[in-house]
Write an enzyme that holds these catalytic residues in place. Structure first.
Site, PDB file in Angstrom:
ATOM      1  N   GLY B  56     -68.037  33.349  27.462  1.00 47.34           N
ATOM      2  CA  GLY B  56     -67.759  32.195  28.298  1.00 47.34           C
ATOM      3  C   GLY B  56     -68.971  31.826  29.140  1.00 47.34           C
ATOM      4  O   GLY B  56     -69.865  32.646  29.363  1.00 47.34           O
ATOM      5  N   SER B  57     -69.011  30.598  29.607  1.00 52.78           N
ATOM      6  CA  SER B  57     -70.087  30.165  30.501  1.00 52.78           C
ATOM      7  C   SER B  57     -69.735  30.538  31.941  1.00 52.78           C
ATOM      8  O   SER B  57     -68.633  30.997  32.223  1.00 52.78           O
ATOM      9  CB  SER B  57     -70.291  28.655  30.379  1.00 52.78           C
ATOM     10  OG  SER B  57     -70.748  28.343  29.080  1.00 52.78           O
ATOM     11  N   GLY B  58     -70.702  30.337  32.837  1.00 51.39           N
ATOM     12  CA  GLY B  58     -70.488  30.673  34.240  1.00 51.39           C
ATOM     13  C   GLY B  58     -71.094  32.005  34.625  1.00 51.39           C
ATOM     14  O   GLY B  58     -71.036  32.415  35.782  1.00 51.39           O
ATOM     15  N   HIS B  59     -71.700  32.712  33.637  1.00 52.40           N
ATOM     16  CA  HIS B  59     -72.298  34.025  33.885  1.00 52.40           C
ATOM     17  C   HIS B  59     -73.829  33.982  33.831  1.00 52.40           C
ATOM     18  O   HIS B  59     -74.468  35.013  33.721  1.00 52.40           O
ATOM     19  CB  HIS B  59     -71.815  35.023  32.831  1.00 52.40           C
ATOM     20  CG  HIS B  59     -70.340  35.202  32.787  1.00 52.40           C
ATOM     21  ND1 HIS B  59     -69.634  35.660  33.870  1.00 52.40           N
ATOM     22  CD2 HIS B  59     -69.432  34.984  31.797  1.00 52.40           C
ATOM     23  CE1 HIS B  59     -68.346  35.725  33.537  1.00 52.40           C
ATOM     24  NE2 HIS B  59     -68.193  35.311  32.290  1.00 52.40           N
ATOM     25  N   ASP B 112     -62.534  36.692  22.950  1.00 52.43           N
ATOM     26  CA  ASP B 112     -63.738  36.995  22.169  1.00 52.43           C
ATOM     27  C   ASP B 112     -63.383  37.857  20.955  1.00 52.43           C
ATOM     28  O   ASP B 112     -63.898  37.641  19.861  1.00 52.43           O
ATOM     29  CB  ASP B 112     -64.771  37.712  23.044  1.00 52.43           C
ATOM     30  CG  ASP B 112     -65.281  36.822  24.164  1.00 52.43           C
ATOM     31  OD1 ASP B 112     -65.742  35.707  23.867  1.00 52.43           O
ATOM     32  OD2 ASP B 112     -65.207  37.223  25.334  1.00 52.43           O
ATOM     33  N   HIS B 221     -64.606  37.755  36.102  1.00 49.30           N
ATOM     34  CA  HIS B 221     -63.884  36.491  36.259  1.00 49.30           C
ATOM     35  C   HIS B 221     -62.940  36.597  37.435  1.00 49.30           C
ATOM     36  O   HIS B 221     -61.973  35.876  37.532  1.00 49.30           O
ATOM     37  CB  HIS B 221     -63.094  36.164  34.994  1.00 49.30           C
ATOM     38  CG  HIS B 221     -63.889  36.390  33.745  1.00 49.30           C
ATOM     39  ND1 HIS B 221     -63.873  37.580  33.071  1.00 49.30           N
ATOM     40  CD2 HIS B 221     -64.741  35.575  33.096  1.00 49.30           C
ATOM     41  CE1 HIS B 221     -64.693  37.485  32.027  1.00 49.30           C
ATOM     42  NE2 HIS B 221     -65.236  36.296  32.026  1.00 49.30           N
TER      43      HIS B 221
END
Lengths: 214, 334
Positions: B56-59, B112, B221
């Site tokens: 996922g993005s945001g990392h 994932d 998260h």
């Protein structure tokens, strides 16, 4: 003569499914916010809307329209819900290829196939607090109703009741799968967002089929 | 409340960010036919095992920031905190394949796992051999007896470093997989969160940590940790976080280790060093030798305040692979 559902254009049925998810976008996100990221409705509506742009105005069999829905979710949203719902709809689509009339046995085969496609990629079990808690009892009660010789309409209504009960059962469950499972006991007391969206979809499917029984 | 962010459209933050990464760093990123897949420009390299990851993005800089020379070859990019699609993973595998197979090294999350599983199946049908290593370094996410349930966190970076160096050194696919697996098996991580984060499309905080409190064992998260306790000074925080890592028993006096300290997005770099000094001091007291350390924002969670600590125990092979040169946005060395 056994009852059949006549589906002239599968796009109409899938559009019903799209509408029920899109109109519940904020509700689903709100439920998810209690124990998840709060984006369930956002992601689901995004994927279902992708499907809308792909099928709107077309003439497709229900199988073809469901395949479009599956592709839209698998390719459009990813995450967990993309593959989970994608596999369910692939299973539904595969078992009714080419059909414009469905008997209750056809619908049963379709629902069972969706369940087994899902089980191919996910180890989720009943009681895990996820969409399986809605889907499995819905499918199983429909099977039982057909076996018991209920009418098409009765079987669909029995399935709707089971889906709602399954959804409600997630309220008192501790999540055992997915991100909410990290919450342990704290995941109790709220509905599971996936079980809720699954109930909306199963209920809408039943209503859309019932309206087309000849 | 107005979302105080530097964005255009909260629903398009991933697309817009990818544009920026590609525009700023053509030396690291080439676009592919898939809008959610980026690759290192000189990839595929014939005869080299391809290294793929995704998440996922945001990392950021994870995951895409580790695309580079001697590290990751192609990356699948998901929505914020949400797995990439199976199609994105598949296209990343295709982009990275140089005929010697592909190692897909990713983290243990339900989405994932499902998307990679489907992609591996489709890659096999397309004649590409893909093997996987699933990172599970977060000690706070499940007891050691249920290690298969543990999440992958910042230890994934060390797995990519080792796997990427092994592939560059000419290891075959089984060798790369074995090295990456050893890296993550020898790795333990834990995080502490001091504040929440906001997914732009959601618009409100993802969870809550009261002012003056810290969540020990928080996930990337905002997954809940082991417990919430009053905020501690860096010195105690280091001890609190080292305790569950050291009780696993793999780091003993005399062990040589890599330490990776990452901010979660909002932590000033200065404070990461204040924290690192305390970790270093405790490890010295215990006789654990730090062979190499990384301190910075390596694996973040949007604008969360907090820190993660990862440690990997070294043997001769891992030491050589960790020390190998690397050139990526997130890690430059040698």
């Amino acid at each position: 003569m056994s009852e059949v559902v006549v589906i002239k254009n599968g796009v109409d049925v899938v559009n019903d499914l799209i509408n029920v998810i899109v109109s519940n976008r904020d509700y689903l996100s709100e439920i998810d916010g209690a124990i998840g990221d709060g984006d369930h409705g956002i992601n689901m509506a995004k994927g279902f809307n992708i499907c809308k742009t792909r099928i709107d105005g077309k003439e497709l069999t229900l199988s073809e329209a469901l395949a479009e829905l599956s592709d839209s979710l698998m390719e459009g949203i990813g995450g967990s819900m993309g593959p989970l719902y994608g596999c369910i709809f692939t299973g539904w689509s595969d078992s009714i290829q080419g059909k414009t009339e469905l008997t209750k046995e056809d619908v049963q085969a379709m629902l069972v196939n969706g369940m087994s496609e899902l089980q191919d990629i996910s180890p989720a079990q009943k009681g895990d607090k996820c969409l399986v808690d809605t889907l499995f009892p819905a499918v199983e009660t429909f099977q039982q109703a057909v076996k018991d010789g209920k009418t098409f309409k009765e079987a669909l209504n029995i399935m709707k009741d089971a889906a709602a009960k399954g959804r409600d059962s997630t309220k008192d469950l501790v999540a055992k799968i997915g991100r909410a499972s990290r919450l342990g006991e704290r995941s109790k007391g709220v509905l599971d967002a996936g079980a809720t969206s699954c109930c909306l979809l199963v209920t809408q499917l039943a209503d859309s089929l019932e309206a087309r029984i000849k | 409340m107005k979302l105080n962010r530097i964005i255009n459209d909260p629903n398009l933050v991933v697309e817009d960010a990818i544009e920026g990464y590609v525009a700023a760093h053509p030396e690291f990123f080439s676009k592919t036919n898939h809008e959610r897949v980026l690759k290192y420009p000189s990839i595929p390299q014939q005869g080299k095992v391809g290294i793929v990851t995704g998440g996922g993005s945001g990392h950021e800089p994870a995951f895409l920031g580790y695309v580079g020379k001697n590290m990751v070859d192609a990356v699948a990019i998901g929505e914020i905190f949400s797995s990439p699609t199976a199609g994105a993973f598949l296209d990343a595998m295709k982009a990275a394949d140089g005929g010697a197979g592909v190692a897909c090294l990713y983290g243990n999350y339900a989405g994932d796992n499902m998307n990679v599983k489907m992609a591996v199946k489709k890659a096999a049908a397309a004649g590409i051999t893909v093997k996987t290593v699933v990172a599970n370094d977060d000690v706070a996410s499940a007891p050691i007896t249920e290690k298969e349930k543990r999440r992958g966190v910042a230890g994934e970076i060390l797995m990519w470093k080792v796997g990427g160096a092994a592939a560059a050194a000419g290891y075959d696919l089984d060798g790369v997989i074995a090295a990456a697996q050893k890296a993550i098996d020898n790795c333990r991580s834990i995080g502490v969160g001091l504040s929440s984060c906001i997914i732009p499309a959601v618009g409100h905080p993802n969870f809550n940590i009261d002012n003056g409190m810290m969540e020990v064992g928080i996930g990337h998260h905002g997954e809940p940790g082991i417990n919430v306790v009053p905020l501690q000074p860096a010195k105690e925080m280091a001890a609190t976080m080292l305790e569950p890592i050291l009780t696993e028993g793999i780091f003993e006096a005399g062990s040589e280790v890599v330490v990776l300290v990452s901010g979660l997005g909002a932590t000033p770099t200065m404070e990461l060093y204040i924290y690192y000094a305390e970790v270093d001091r405790i490890l010295k007291e215990k006789g654990v030798k730090v062979h190499r350390s990384y301190v910075g924002n390596y694996f973040t969670s949007l604008e969360m305040m907090g820190v993660t600590l990862s440690m990997m125990k070294l043997d001769d092979e891992l030491k050589k692979l960790v020390d190998a040169p690397v050139h990526s946005l997130g890690m430059v060395q040698g």
